[in-house]
Each structure stands twice: as C-alpha cells, then as structure tokens.
Write a protein that holds these residues in place. Structure first.
Motif, PDB file in Angstrom:
ATOM      1  N   HIS A   1      -8.823  39.935   7.469  1.00 41.39           N
ATOM      2  CA  HIS A   1      -7.530  40.393   6.983  1.00 41.39           C
ATOM      3  C   HIS A   1      -6.391  39.657   7.699  1.00 41.39           C
ATOM      4  N   SER A   2      -6.525  39.487   8.992  1.00 38.01           N
ATOM      5  CA  SER A   2      -5.477  38.825   9.774  1.00 38.01           C
ATOM      6  C   SER A   2      -5.260  37.394   9.312  1.00 38.01           C
TER       7      SER A   2
ATOM      8  N   TYR B   1      -3.130  37.271   6.169  1.00 34.72           N
ATOM      9  CA  TYR B   1      -1.692  37.437   6.384  1.00 34.72           C
ATOM     10  C   TYR B   1      -1.084  36.209   7.055  1.00 34.72           C
TER      11      TYR B   1
ATOM     12  N   SER C   1       2.068  33.941   5.383  1.00 35.60           N
ATOM     13  CA  SER C   1       3.249  34.277   6.179  1.00 35.60           C
ATOM     14  C   SER C   1       4.340  33.219   6.210  1.00 35.60           C
TER      15      SER C   1
ATOM     16  N   THR D   1      -1.631  42.847  13.945  1.00 34.36           N
ATOM     17  CA  THR D   1      -2.283  43.096  12.657  1.00 34.36           C
ATOM     18  C   THR D   1      -3.288  44.243  12.693  1.00 34.36           C
TER      19      THR D   1
ATOM     20  N   ASP E   1      -1.603  46.193   4.949  1.00 35.74           N
ATOM     21  CA  ASP E   1      -0.659  45.300   4.286  1.00 35.74           C
ATOM     22  C   ASP E   1       0.746  45.450   4.863  1.00 35.74           C
TER      23      ASP E   1
ATOM     24  N   GLY F   1       0.712  43.769   8.122  1.00 33.15           N
ATOM     25  CA  GLY F   1       0.470  42.342   7.962  1.00 33.15           C
ATOM     26  C   GLY F   1       1.689  41.582   7.498  1.00 33.15           C
ATOM     27  N   PHE F   2       2.566  42.228   6.709  1.00 29.08           N
ATOM     28  CA  PHE F   2       3.761  41.559   6.193  1.00 29.08           C
ATOM     29  C   PHE F   2       5.030  41.869   6.983  1.00 29.08           C
TER      30      PHE F   2
ATOM     31  N   THR G   1       6.410  39.026   9.247  1.00 27.67           N
ATOM     32  CA  THR G   1       6.841  37.913   8.403  1.00 27.67           C
ATOM     33  C   THR G   1       8.203  38.203   7.784  1.00 27.67           C
TER      34      THR G   1
ATOM     35  N   ARG H   1       5.544  40.319  -3.463  1.00 30.32           N
ATOM     36  CA  ARG H   1       4.261  40.810  -2.982  1.00 30.32           C
ATOM     37  C   ARG H   1       3.928  42.162  -3.611  1.00 30.32           C
TER      38      ARG H   1
END
Length: 336
Positions: free
Chosen positions: A103-104, A107, A111, A176, A286, A289-290, A293, A309
């Motif tokens: 998952h990391s 992202y 990013s 994350t 999510d 993760g965002f 960014t 997104r």
C-alpha cells in the motif's frame, strides 16, 4: 515525507491500559479505552454490553502491539528493522508487513514525488524536538539513498519477501502505516459485534456505524494556530478522517521556520502554502496515504489532485491566513 509520527517505536506497557465504563449521564453510553502505542495515545469508543465491548477493545489493543512489533523501524527484530539492516539481502516478512509496504509503495507512486517511504536515511538526521538541522553534506548523502523504487516485494504462495536494493536505504512507514492499522482495527472489532465504533490513533480517526441515535460522528478540523481549538467539523458515519499539518511538529531558527514534512528530492521541509489538510474517505489507509501529498502540493494543485482521486470524499485545506478551502464531493454540483 511526513515525519510527524514516523516512529511507531514504543511498545505499550500493561499499566498504560485504561478502560472507562459508560457513565449514566452519557447519552450515547460510550465505553472508552485509552493506551499508549505508535508514539501516541490510542482511544477506542463504543456502545453496547460492557463485557463484550471491553473484550473487543482488548483484542484491538493486542493487535496494536503486534503491528508495532512488525512495523517499527526502531525495534531491532521488527520486519522493517530487519529489512533496513539487511544490506540488500532478501528478508522474509509477515503478510501484514507485505500489505503495509505494498500500500505504501502505491501512495509513493501516486504522490507526485512528495511521499517516499525510503526517507529513513533523511528523517534520522532531523530533530524537530531539539531544533537540529542537518548539515548540507550529510543531507546530500542521505538523499542519494532515497527512492521507493529500491524496495521490491514478492508475494509467494507460502512466503512474503522484501528486498531493499540499496544497502544504505532505510524504510520508514510512519507516514502510511497508521491508516492501514485503523482500518484493520475497525474490521477486527466490528467482527466481534461492535456496531457503533470510534477509533483514534493520535489524529487518525476511523469510525463505523455512526452514533447509536443514527446521527454521524462529528470530527473536528484543528486550528493550525492553536491545536487545542477547531475551525470546524466534518460529519461521518463510516470511514476515516486524517489530518496532516506543518504545525504538528516544527521549530524556528534564525527567523526561519522548519516543519516536519520533508521533500524527498531535497531532504528539506516542503515549501507549501498549506498549513494543514484534513482528508475524509471510506478507508483510513487512503486518507493517510494522500494527506501528506495534499499538504505538500499546495492549495491550488492539491485541490485539483483531491478532486481527481476517487478515494477522497472531502479535503479541507487551511492556508496561512487560517482560511479553509474545501473540496467536498458529497455536495452535488449545480446543474448548468
């Protein structure tokens, strides 16, 4: 790269556990538990039978201990620490660790160059508690070993393997992992029968089922100028709210402010007109993760990015003048 909670480093002690039974004057009859993990205070709230709720909370606490032992880069036998010390050799890891890393990396890829989990060589040079700035030579050397593409993952039938090709690179999933953990805790405790559940991992909030009276939870958006105050709130019955902000950890030196969100290309704090951003979506992984960014991209580009997104329901950007700029996909667009 967000260094705010990039530790996941302290195993909670038994005496840190606090369970408070719902009081008679609480209209929602929430039982509450608090304990220390992931370098922060973890809070669970839920209504229901007292013994059933406490049992689910204890299962959640035990899961947090397991995740911390897997993901902390400071615990010598954790999967992350073993990868960092492998000097390029392949390392067998737990499936949960594989999932967090996979998952990391996603992202990182999405990013725009603002998130990189191989920033460990850089983040260890900064000390935002004591106001220590790394010298340029050390910073240049550390940045040379940053690059999420250096991490390769293999998901075999019986084993998961991670390989970090650069012996000097270092993984840090502090920016994350908590989102992933919050989602797992919701799944775990709802599987044990909890219907109205609130989980707070030091600012990473995940909820399920809304309040017992059918209304959504209200989660405050912090005031960057005074973290004890809120600028507003978002309503959510199921999903997550995650905030990332420059104000969370910073210091000033020679009239210049240094914030904890670092640019992977330079190793220095990002230059942005965002003081804080709150991200709302169905999954905490999510949202977290965002979040970094969006904070690093700035308001104009960050708002466009949030609109693009599908994982993001709402994003609240707060600028230097404490003005909120909102992307809210739950509000229908006006017909033309």
């Amino acid at each position: 790269m967000d260094t705010n909670d990039a530790t996941l480093d302290i195993i909670p002690r038994e005496e840190d556990w606090r369970f408070k039974e719902a009081s008679a004057d609480d209209p929602h009859r929430y039982h509450e538990a608090n304990f220390y993990a992931f370098n922060t205070i973890v809070t669970f709230k839920a209504s229901g039978d007292r013994d059933a709720v406490e049992a689910a909370f204890l299962a959640g606490r035990d899961a947090c201990r397991t995740y911390e032992r897997l993901f902390s880069r400071f615990l010598p036998h954790s999967d992350i620490a073993r990868i960092n010390e492998s000097r390029g050799a392949s390392v067998v890891i737990a499936r949960d660790t594989y999932d967090v890393l996979a998952h990391s990396l996603r992202y990182c890829e999405l990013s725009e160059g603002m998130l990189d989990i191989t920033m460990g060589s850089v983040t260890r040079l900064w000390d935002f508690h004591r106001g220590i700035i790394p010298d340029q030579e050390s910073l240049d050397e550390a940045v040379a070993h940053v690059g999420w593409q250096k991490l390769k993952l293999l998901d075999g039938d019986d084993v998961c393997i991670a390989t970090l090709s650069d012996p000097e690179a270092s993984i840090d999933v502090g920016g994350t992992a908590k989102g992933w953990i919050a989602d797992r805790l919701i799944d775990l405790m709802t599987s044990q029968g909890l219907e109205h559940l609130f989980v707070n991992l030091g600012g990473n909030v995940a909820v399920h089922g809304g309040r017992p009276d059918g209304t959504p939870f209200r989660i405050g958006v912090k005031d960057p100028r005074d973290a004890s105050q809120i600028l507003g709130a978002v309503s959510i019955a199921n999903g997550s709210v995650v905030t990332s902000g420059l104000y969370e950890r910073m210091f000033e030196k020679d009239g210049r402010r240094f914030a904890h969100i670092l640019n992977p290309q330079t190793g220095m704090p990002v230059e942005t007109d965002v003081e804080g951003v709150t991200v709302v979506g169905p999954r905490s992984v999510d949202c977290e993760g965002f979040s970094t960014t969006l904070c690093a991209l700035g308001i104009e580009y960050g708002m466009d990015y949030a609109r693009s997104r599908p994982e993001i329901t709402t994003a609240v950007f707060v600028d230097r003048d404490n003005v909120a700029h909102v992307v809210d996909k739950t509000v229908p667009s006006a017909s033309k």
